[in-house]
Motif scaffolding. Structure first.
Motif, PDB file in Angstrom:
ATOM      1  N   ASP A  92      13.778   3.999   4.559  1.00  0.00           N
ATOM      2  CA  ASP A  92      13.262   2.862   5.329  1.00  0.00           C
ATOM      3  C   ASP A  92      11.962   2.348   4.717  1.00  0.00           C
ATOM      4  OD1 ASP A  92      15.384   3.142   7.045  1.00  0.00           O
ATOM      5  OD2 ASP A  92      14.230   4.125   8.639  1.00  0.00           O
ATOM      6  N   ALA A  93      11.081   3.264   4.303  1.00  0.00           N
ATOM      7  CA  ALA A  93       9.805   2.853   3.722  1.00  0.00           C
ATOM      8  C   ALA A  93       9.981   2.162   2.375  1.00  0.00           C
ATOM      9  CB  ALA A  93       8.894   4.069   3.563  1.00  0.00           C
ATOM     10  N   CYS A  94      11.046   2.507   1.642  1.00  0.00           N
ATOM     11  CA  CYS A  94      11.273   1.953   0.303  1.00  0.00           C
ATOM     12  C   CYS A  94      12.095   0.667   0.315  1.00  0.00           C
ATOM     13  CB  CYS A  94      11.979   2.985  -0.571  1.00  0.00           C
ATOM     14  SG  CYS A  94      11.028   4.496  -0.863  1.00  0.00           S
ATOM     15  N   ALA A  95      12.705   0.329   1.446  1.00  0.00           N
ATOM     16  CA  ALA A  95      13.612  -0.828   1.503  1.00  0.00           C
ATOM     17  C   ALA A  95      12.895  -2.110   1.086  1.00  0.00           C
ATOM     18  CB  ALA A  95      14.169  -0.964   2.913  1.00  0.00           C
ATOM     19  N   GLY A  96      13.469  -2.836   0.129  1.00  0.00           N
ATOM     20  CA  GLY A  96      12.924  -4.110  -0.315  1.00  0.00           C
ATOM     21  C   GLY A  96      11.717  -4.001  -1.223  1.00  0.00           C
ATOM     22  N   LYS A  97      11.345  -2.800  -1.645  1.00  0.00           N
ATOM     23  CA  LYS A  97      10.169  -2.615  -2.484  1.00  0.00           C
ATOM     24  C   LYS A  97      10.562  -1.922  -3.796  1.00  0.00           C
ATOM     25  CE  LYS A  97       7.145  -1.869   1.554  1.00  0.00           C
ATOM     26  NZ  LYS A  97       8.175  -1.560   2.568  1.00  0.00           N
ATOM     27  N   THR A  98       9.704  -2.059  -4.789  1.00  0.00           N
ATOM     28  CA  THR A  98       9.882  -1.358  -6.058  1.00  0.00           C
ATOM     29  C   THR A  98       9.042  -0.096  -6.038  1.00  0.00           C
ATOM     30  OG1 THR A  98      10.252  -3.442  -7.242  1.00  0.00           O
ATOM     31  CG2 THR A  98       9.672  -1.510  -8.553  1.00  0.00           C
ATOM     32  N   LYS A 144       0.833  -1.198   0.000  1.00  0.00           N
ATOM     33  CA  LYS A 144       0.000   0.000   0.000  1.00  0.00           C
ATOM     34  C   LYS A 144       0.873   1.254   0.000  1.00  0.00           C
ATOM     35  CE  LYS A 144      -3.732   0.157   2.345  1.00  0.00           C
ATOM     36  NZ  LYS A 144      -4.733   0.197   3.448  1.00  0.00           N
ATOM     37  N   PRO A 145       0.374   2.339  -0.599  1.00  0.00           N
ATOM     38  CA  PRO A 145       1.132   3.600  -0.564  1.00  0.00           C
ATOM     39  C   PRO A 145       1.408   4.048   0.864  1.00  0.00           C
ATOM     40  CG  PRO A 145      -0.674   3.728  -2.140  1.00  0.00           C
ATOM     41  CD  PRO A 145      -0.881   2.463  -1.371  1.00  0.00           C
ATOM     42  N   VAL A 146       2.522   4.712   1.045  1.00  0.00           N
ATOM     43  CA  VAL A 146       2.942   5.211   2.358  1.00  0.00           C
ATOM     44  C   VAL A 146       3.074   6.728   2.270  1.00  0.00           C
ATOM     45  CG1 VAL A 146       4.804   5.218   4.062  1.00  0.00           C
ATOM     46  CG2 VAL A 146       4.148   3.085   2.943  1.00  0.00           C
ATOM     47  N   THR A 147       2.518   7.429   3.249  1.00  0.00           N
ATOM     48  CA  THR A 147       2.662   8.884   3.328  1.00  0.00           C
ATOM     49  C   THR A 147       3.537   9.236   4.524  1.00  0.00           C
ATOM     50  OG1 THR A 147       0.521   9.288   2.280  1.00  0.00           O
ATOM     51  CG2 THR A 147       1.463  11.085   3.573  1.00  0.00           C
ATOM     52  N   ILE A 148       4.566  10.031   4.259  1.00  0.00           N
ATOM     53  CA  ILE A 148       5.559  10.390   5.274  1.00  0.00           C
ATOM     54  C   ILE A 148       5.526  11.895   5.488  1.00  0.00           C
ATOM     55  CG2 ILE A 148       8.025  10.409   5.827  1.00  0.00           C
ATOM     56  CD1 ILE A 148       8.296   7.913   4.069  1.00  0.00           C
ATOM     57  N   SER A 149       5.324  12.308   6.718  1.00  0.00           N
ATOM     58  CA  SER A 149       5.354  13.731   7.063  1.00  0.00           C
ATOM     59  C   SER A 149       6.769  14.127   7.453  1.00  0.00           C
ATOM     60  CB  SER A 149       4.391  14.028   8.211  1.00  0.00           C
ATOM     61  OG  SER A 149       3.060  13.730   7.850  1.00  0.00           O
ATOM     62  N   PRO A 150       7.171  15.358   7.166  1.00  0.00           N
ATOM     63  CA  PRO A 150       8.522  15.785   7.561  1.00  0.00           C
ATOM     64  C   PRO A 150       8.675  15.809   9.073  1.00  0.00           C
ATOM     65  CG  PRO A 150       7.230  17.630   6.715  1.00  0.00           C
ATOM     66  CD  PRO A 150       6.426  16.410   6.446  1.00  0.00           C
ATOM     67  N   SER A 182      16.791   5.184  -2.432  1.00  0.00           N
ATOM     68  CA  SER A 182      18.035   4.510  -2.040  1.00  0.00           C
ATOM     69  C   SER A 182      18.699   5.158  -0.831  1.00  0.00           C
ATOM     70  CB  SER A 182      19.016   4.515  -3.209  1.00  0.00           C
ATOM     71  OG  SER A 182      19.457   5.843  -3.495  1.00  0.00           O
ATOM     72  N   GLY A 183      18.284   6.357  -0.477  1.00  0.00           N
ATOM     73  CA  GLY A 183      18.938   7.082   0.611  1.00  0.00           C
ATOM     74  C   GLY A 183      20.076   7.968   0.150  1.00  0.00           C
ATOM     75  N   ALA A 184      20.363   8.002  -1.165  1.00  0.00           N
ATOM     76  CA  ALA A 184      21.414   8.883  -1.674  1.00  0.00           C
ATOM     77  C   ALA A 184      21.032  10.347  -1.475  1.00  0.00           C
ATOM     78  CB  ALA A 184      21.663   8.598  -3.160  1.00  0.00           C
ATOM     79  N   ALA A 185      19.727  10.641  -1.514  1.00  0.00           N
ATOM     80  CA  ALA A 185      19.204  11.964  -1.154  1.00  0.00           C
ATOM     81  C   ALA A 185      18.259  11.778   0.021  1.00  0.00           C
ATOM     82  CB  ALA A 185      18.489  12.605  -2.330  1.00  0.00           C
ATOM     83  N   LYS A 186      18.130  12.817   0.858  1.00  0.00           N
ATOM     84  CA  LYS A 186      17.361  12.665   2.097  1.00  0.00           C
ATOM     85  C   LYS A 186      16.095  13.506   2.136  1.00  0.00           C
ATOM     86  CE  LYS A 186      20.669  10.118   4.028  1.00  0.00           C
ATOM     87  NZ  LYS A 186      21.767  10.280   3.072  1.00  0.00           N
ATOM     88  N   GLY A 187      16.039  14.614   1.359  1.00  0.00           N
ATOM     89  CA  GLY A 187      14.879  15.481   1.487  1.00  0.00           C
ATOM     90  C   GLY A 187      14.745  16.458   0.342  1.00  0.00           C
ATOM     91  N   ILE A 188      13.797  17.399   0.483  1.00  0.00           N
ATOM     92  CA  ILE A 188      13.408  18.346  -0.554  1.00  0.00           C
ATOM     93  C   ILE A 188      13.711  19.766  -0.081  1.00  0.00           C
ATOM     94  CG2 ILE A 188      11.491  19.196  -1.953  1.00  0.00           C
ATOM     95  CD1 ILE A 188      12.198  16.340  -2.570  1.00  0.00           C
ATOM     96  N   ALA A 189      14.139  20.629  -1.025  1.00  0.00           N
ATOM     97  CA  ALA A 189      14.427  22.029  -0.698  1.00  0.00           C
ATOM     98  C   ALA A 189      13.865  22.933  -1.789  1.00  0.00           C
ATOM     99  CB  ALA A 189      15.934  22.246  -0.553  1.00  0.00           C
ATOM    100  N   ILE A 190      13.735  24.235  -1.460  1.00  0.00           N
ATOM    101  CA  ILE A 190      13.361  25.259  -2.427  1.00  0.00           C
ATOM    102  C   ILE A 190      14.352  26.413  -2.313  1.00  0.00           C
ATOM    103  CG2 ILE A 190      10.913  24.718  -2.615  1.00  0.00           C
ATOM    104  CD1 ILE A 190      10.336  26.842  -0.518  1.00  0.00           C
ATOM    105  N   TYR A 191      14.641  27.052  -3.450  1.00  0.00           N
ATOM    106  CA  TYR A 191      15.576  28.189  -3.433  1.00  0.00           C
ATOM    107  C   TYR A 191      15.356  29.027  -4.686  1.00  0.00           C
ATOM    108  CZ  TYR A 191      19.932  30.827  -3.889  1.00  0.00           C
ATOM    109  OH  TYR A 191      20.860  31.825  -4.047  1.00  0.00           O
ATOM    110  N   ALA A 192      15.305  30.345  -4.517  1.00  0.00           N
ATOM    111  CA  ALA A 192      15.211  31.269  -5.645  1.00  0.00           C
ATOM    112  C   ALA A 192      15.853  32.579  -5.232  1.00  0.00           C
ATOM    113  CB  ALA A 192      13.753  31.485  -6.039  1.00  0.00           C
TER     114      ALA A 192
END
Length: 309
Positions: free
Chosen positions: A205-211, A158-164, A280-290
């Protein structure tokens, strides 16, 4: 919007109502907000226009019928009958609910012992609990008079929703204590702001072992910062599990995947390369910049929904 502008707009809308036999005018939805919709009505941007309850599944780009007046109201969506789409959605939801509620996932039989681990034997009846907590039954027969039904295929996770777990804004190489939410741009000339959302290790962690099939992020453009019209979010990846005490350094980006008018909420689907890095964990989060004032804004939300295949 000033009282003079609002009054003039009300007069214009009243005249439009008088000139339309149905008492409504057509307008295009620019964005969906927490209290209604932002509308493009004859080139004017109307903010937070309320909608009747029957106008559901509101989406930017909808054409709607608006009852004019000093306080305009969206009455209904214009377009094709949504019955077929609604039926498919209802059937899909009903199937998910049924699968969630059922106790027994599968009942099969045969003359050989069941394959796999976790089975418990009661004479010739075997049972086990699967990964989703559903019971599976297997009956071992001395002789077989009918073929066994096939076990249903395993469900897609099932889809997983993760809050910051945290968020913030940086300016001048350090956290900006004057910003309550992530921000981008520079309104006063005191330096460009960059904002970030942080998730610890929860995404990987949520993506481990899943496609992973899709990763989407939900944003809300806050009121009271920048111009009211649609402006793009300049999105980046970052590699921090927690907010840094110094500069928030940015990785891949910018990518203008979404634009929002003031007060609007929208969901963006991340490109496949970003999806792979977050999974994969190579990136950890989202940012904005202008830089500059054109795309200056404050943004809340940042919840991530991961869909698997």
């Amino acid at each position: 919007m000033t009282s003079e502008v609002r009054s003039a707009l009300g007069d214009d809308l009243a005249q439009a109502k008088a000139s339309t036999p149905s008492g409504t005018v057509s307008a295009e939805v620019v964005d969906v907000t927490d209290v209604g919709v932002n509308l493009n009505l004859g080139g004017a941007l109307l903010l937070d226009v309320p909608c009747v309850d029957s106008y559901r599944n509101r989406t930017a780009g909808d054409w709607v019928a608006v009852r004019p007046g000093a306080r305009p109201v969206v009455m209904w969506r214009l377009g094709e009958d949504p019955g077929d789409v609604d039926e498919a959605t209802i059937r899909s939801l009903a199937k998910e609910v049924a699968l969630d509620e059922q106790v027994i996932r599968a009942a099969t039989w045969g003359t050989a012992a069941p394959a796999g681990s976790g089975w418990q034997t009661v004479q010739t009846l075997f049972l086990r609990k699967g990964a989703e907590g559903k019971v599976e039954l297997y009956g071992q027969l001395a002789s077989q008079s009918d073929t066994s039904p096939d076990a249903p295929p395993a469900r897609t996770p099932k889809p997983v929703t993760i809050s910051p777990t945290a968020y913030g804004t940086w300016r001048g190489g350090r956290p900006d204590d004057y910003a309550d939410y992530p921000m981008q741009g520079d309104w006063t000339g005191r330096g460009a702001r960059r904002g970030g959302w942080f998730y610890g290790s929860k995404i990987a962690d949520a993506c481990a072992g899943k496609t992973v099939a899709r990763i989407q992020v939900k944003f809300t453009r806050r009121r009271g910062s920048g111009v009211n019209a649609k402006r793009p979010l300049h999105l980046y990846l970052h590699n921090y599990q927690q907010p840094p005490s110094g500069q928030l350094n940015l990785d891949d980006g910018p990518d203008e995947l979404i634009a929002l008018s003031v007060g609007a909420t929208g969901t963006v689907t991340l490109p496949s390369s970003w999806r792979s890095q977050l999974a994969s964990g190579a990136a950890k989060g989202i940012a904005i910049y202008a830089t500059g004032s054109r795309d200056y804004m404050a943004v809340s939300g940042g919840s991530i929904t991961i869909t698997f295949s």
